[in-house]
Design a protein around this motif. Structure first.
Motif, mmCIF file in Angstrom:
data_model
loop_
_atom_site.group_PDB
_atom_site.id
_atom_site.type_symbol
_atom_site.label_atom_id
_atom_site.label_comp_id
_atom_site.label_asym_id
_atom_site.label_seq_id
_atom_site.Cartn_x
_atom_site.Cartn_y
_atom_site.Cartn_z
ATOM 1 N N PRO A 7 45.648 20.818 36.631
ATOM 2 C CA PRO A 7 46.062 19.926 37.172
ATOM 3 C C PRO A 7 46.078 19.557 38.416
ATOM 4 C CG PRO A 7 48.006 20.983 36.661
ATOM 5 C CD PRO A 7 46.807 21.763 36.035
ATOM 6 N N ILE A 8 46.173 18.345 38.946
ATOM 7 C CA ILE A 8 46.006 18.254 40.469
ATOM 8 C C ILE A 8 47.044 17.589 41.000
ATOM 9 C CG2 ILE A 8 44.656 17.126 42.215
ATOM 10 C CD1 ILE A 8 41.964 17.617 40.716
ATOM 11 N N LEU A 9 47.866 17.854 41.927
ATOM 12 C CA LEU A 9 48.928 17.338 42.316
ATOM 13 C C LEU A 9 48.678 16.334 43.323
ATOM 14 C CD1 LEU A 9 51.855 19.770 42.884
ATOM 15 C CD2 LEU A 9 51.963 18.078 41.433
ATOM 16 N N TYR A 10 49.235 15.011 43.263
ATOM 17 C CA TYR A 10 48.941 13.947 44.328
ATOM 18 C C TYR A 10 49.818 14.371 45.427
ATOM 19 C CZ TYR A 10 46.633 11.175 40.734
ATOM 20 O OH TYR A 10 45.675 10.569 39.640
ATOM 21 N N LEU A 11 49.162 13.705 46.761
ATOM 22 C CA LEU A 11 50.194 14.005 47.846
ATOM 23 C C LEU A 11 51.593 13.516 47.580
ATOM 24 C CD1 LEU A 11 47.759 13.093 50.779
ATOM 25 C CD2 LEU A 11 48.553 15.081 50.137
ATOM 26 N N ILE A 12 52.597 14.239 47.975
ATOM 27 C CA ILE A 12 53.959 13.779 47.680
ATOM 28 C C ILE A 12 54.421 13.261 49.312
ATOM 29 C CG2 ILE A 12 56.209 14.981 47.360
ATOM 30 C CD1 ILE A 12 54.914 17.085 45.813
ATOM 31 N N PRO A 13 54.826 12.011 49.296
ATOM 32 C CA PRO A 13 55.395 11.496 50.263
ATOM 33 C C PRO A 13 56.734 12.223 50.823
ATOM 34 C CG PRO A 13 55.212 9.728 48.801
ATOM 35 C CD PRO A 13 54.678 11.106 48.116
ATOM 36 N N THR A 14 57.289 11.994 52.186
ATOM 37 C CA THR A 14 58.370 12.377 52.484
ATOM 38 C C THR A 14 59.668 11.620 51.926
ATOM 39 O OG1 THR A 14 57.364 13.080 54.503
ATOM 40 C CG2 THR A 14 59.968 12.645 54.229
ATOM 41 N N PHE A 15 60.531 12.258 51.315
ATOM 42 C CA PHE A 15 61.775 11.593 50.563
ATOM 43 C C PHE A 15 63.066 12.198 50.861
ATOM 44 C CE2 PHE A 15 60.353 14.946 47.810
ATOM 45 C CZ PHE A 15 61.358 15.471 47.438
ATOM 46 N N ASP A 16 63.902 11.401 50.586
ATOM 47 C CA ASP A 16 65.346 11.684 50.792
ATOM 48 C C ASP A 16 65.636 12.638 49.455
ATOM 49 O OD1 ASP A 16 68.111 12.189 51.016
ATOM 50 O OD2 ASP A 16 68.527 10.257 52.083
ATOM 51 N N PRO A 17 66.170 13.797 49.279
ATOM 52 C CA PRO A 17 66.305 14.605 48.241
ATOM 53 C C PRO A 17 67.771 14.147 47.576
ATOM 54 C CG PRO A 17 66.561 16.013 50.269
ATOM 55 C CD PRO A 17 66.091 14.682 50.772
ATOM 56 N N LYS A 18 68.574 13.283 48.199
ATOM 57 C CA LYS A 18 69.610 12.847 47.695
ATOM 58 C C LYS A 18 69.470 11.940 46.481
ATOM 59 C CE LYS A 18 71.800 11.064 51.183
ATOM 60 N NZ LYS A 18 72.880 10.464 52.059
ATOM 61 N N PHE A 19 68.285 11.347 46.529
ATOM 62 C CA PHE A 19 67.916 10.587 45.434
ATOM 63 C C PHE A 19 66.717 11.034 44.504
ATOM 64 C CE2 PHE A 19 69.135 8.224 48.966
ATOM 65 C CZ PHE A 19 70.259 7.486 48.670
ATOM 66 N N PRO A 20 66.793 10.920 43.239
ATOM 67 C CA PRO A 20 65.698 11.330 42.477
ATOM 68 C C PRO A 20 64.315 10.928 42.782
ATOM 69 C CG PRO A 20 67.016 9.785 41.295
ATOM 70 C CD PRO A 20 67.681 10.029 42.523
ATOM 71 N N THR A 21 63.305 11.497 42.587
ATOM 72 C CA THR A 21 61.815 11.300 42.864
ATOM 73 C C THR A 21 60.780 11.439 41.822
ATOM 74 O OG1 THR A 21 60.269 10.913 44.829
ATOM 75 C CG2 THR A 21 61.299 13.132 44.188
ATOM 76 N N SER A 22 59.828 10.887 41.846
ATOM 77 C CA SER A 22 58.732 11.024 40.694
ATOM 78 C C SER A 22 57.692 11.747 41.349
ATOM 79 C CB SER A 22 58.234 9.937 40.096
ATOM 80 O OG SER A 22 59.132 9.346 39.303
ATOM 81 N N ILE A 23 57.087 13.024 41.106
ATOM 82 C CA ILE A 23 55.864 13.767 41.547
ATOM 83 C C ILE A 23 55.001 13.587 40.429
ATOM 84 C CG2 ILE A 23 55.057 15.889 42.185
ATOM 85 C CD1 ILE A 23 57.863 16.734 43.131
ATOM 86 N N GLN A 24 53.692 12.819 41.154
ATOM 87 C CA GLN A 24 52.648 12.500 40.200
ATOM 88 C C GLN A 24 51.599 13.279 40.301
ATOM 89 O OE1 GLN A 24 51.720 8.341 41.331
ATOM 90 N NE2 GLN A 24 53.648 7.503 40.278
ATOM 91 N N PHE A 25 50.699 13.494 39.262
ATOM 92 C CA PHE A 25 49.647 14.480 39.183
ATOM 93 C C PHE A 25 48.771 13.813 38.167
ATOM 94 C CE2 PHE A 25 52.560 15.739 35.859
ATOM 95 C CZ PHE A 25 51.853 16.161 34.512
ATOM 96 N N SER A 26 47.499 14.407 38.255
ATOM 97 C CA SER A 26 46.496 14.039 37.283
ATOM 98 C C SER A 26 45.972 15.050 36.507
ATOM 99 C CB SER A 26 45.257 13.210 37.938
ATOM 100 O OG SER A 26 44.640 14.272 38.941
ATOM 101 N N TYR A 27 45.411 14.807 35.142
ATOM 102 C CA TYR A 27 44.934 16.119 34.511
ATOM 103 C C TYR A 27 44.187 15.507 33.421
ATOM 104 C CZ TYR A 27 45.049 18.614 30.381
ATOM 105 O OH TYR A 27 44.649 19.782 29.370
ATOM 106 N N TYR A 28 43.100 15.980 33.112
ATOM 107 C CA TYR A 28 41.848 15.662 32.189
ATOM 108 C C TYR A 28 41.783 16.861 31.305
ATOM 109 C CZ TYR A 28 41.015 11.995 35.769
ATOM 110 O OH TYR A 28 41.449 10.871 36.457
ATOM 111 N N GLY A 29 41.997 16.612 30.068
ATOM 112 C CA GLY A 29 42.054 17.629 29.106
ATOM 113 C C GLY A 29 42.866 17.153 27.772
ATOM 114 N N ASN A 30 43.291 18.108 26.947
ATOM 115 C CA ASN A 30 44.117 18.108 25.721
ATOM 116 C C ASN A 30 45.404 17.350 26.208
ATOM 117 O OD1 ASN A 30 42.169 19.450 24.398
ATOM 118 N ND2 ASN A 30 43.636 21.269 24.060
ATOM 119 N N GLN A 31 45.890 16.637 25.071
ATOM 120 C CA GLN A 31 47.220 15.826 25.358
ATOM 121 C C GLN A 31 48.019 16.906 25.797
ATOM 122 O OE1 GLN A 31 47.663 12.393 25.455
ATOM 123 N NE2 GLN A 31 49.569 13.274 26.420
ATOM 124 N N ILE A 32 48.696 16.452 26.970
ATOM 125 C CA ILE A 32 50.030 17.806 27.435
ATOM 126 C C ILE A 32 51.316 17.469 26.406
ATOM 127 C CG2 ILE A 32 48.932 18.049 29.688
ATOM 128 C CD1 ILE A 32 51.244 16.641 30.906
#
Length: 128
Positions: A7-32
């Motif tokens: 998989p390839i992680l997208y850039l992770i923008p700076t965030f405040d860790p007191k709040f939940p955040t989503s880390i996005q990635f791309s992947y091409y292949g079998n269903q994960i």
């Protein structure tokens, strides 16, 4: 067992860790079926999170208060399919955590009645 594409992680923008955040990635292949994230403190080299989440969505949901503000981290991600096959860990992505800054208006007591105003602002972030 077969090795899945990495998989390839997208850039992770700076965030405040007191709040939940989503880390996005791309992947091409079998269903994960699940994904694993490894987050390392970039200063100490210590692994601060090694966690696996179930789900087919191409995001990892990072809970609040897992990381510390004012720190620099690297993240790597691995995916698994329904047959138990896994990918290699992705290339590391560098990111930062900072607390949410405060922005205050100073000496703004009157109602604004024109399209042009002069004001003073105060910007404060605990990490500097």
């Amino acid at each position: 067992m077969a090795t899945l594409p990495t998989p390839i992680l997208y850039l992770i923008p700076t965030f405040d860790p007191k709040f939940p955040t989503s880390i996005q990635f791309s992947y091409y292949g079998n269903q994960i079926n699940s994904k694993r994230i490894v987050i390392t403190n970039n200063t100490t080299g210590n692994i601060v999170l090694d966690d696996k989440q179930l789900g087919m969505k191409l995001t990892y949901e990072l809970s609040a208060n897992v990381l510390q503000p004012g720190q620099q981290y690297t993240a790597r991600l691995q995916v698994y399919d329904f047959d138990g096959n896994s990918s290699e860990l992705s290339q590391p992505i560098l990111f930062y955590c900072y607390s949410t800054a405060t922005l205050n208006f100073i000496d703004l007591k009157n109602k604004v009645t024109t399209s042009s105003i002069q004001l003073n602002l105060s910007y404060l972030q605990s990490e500097g």
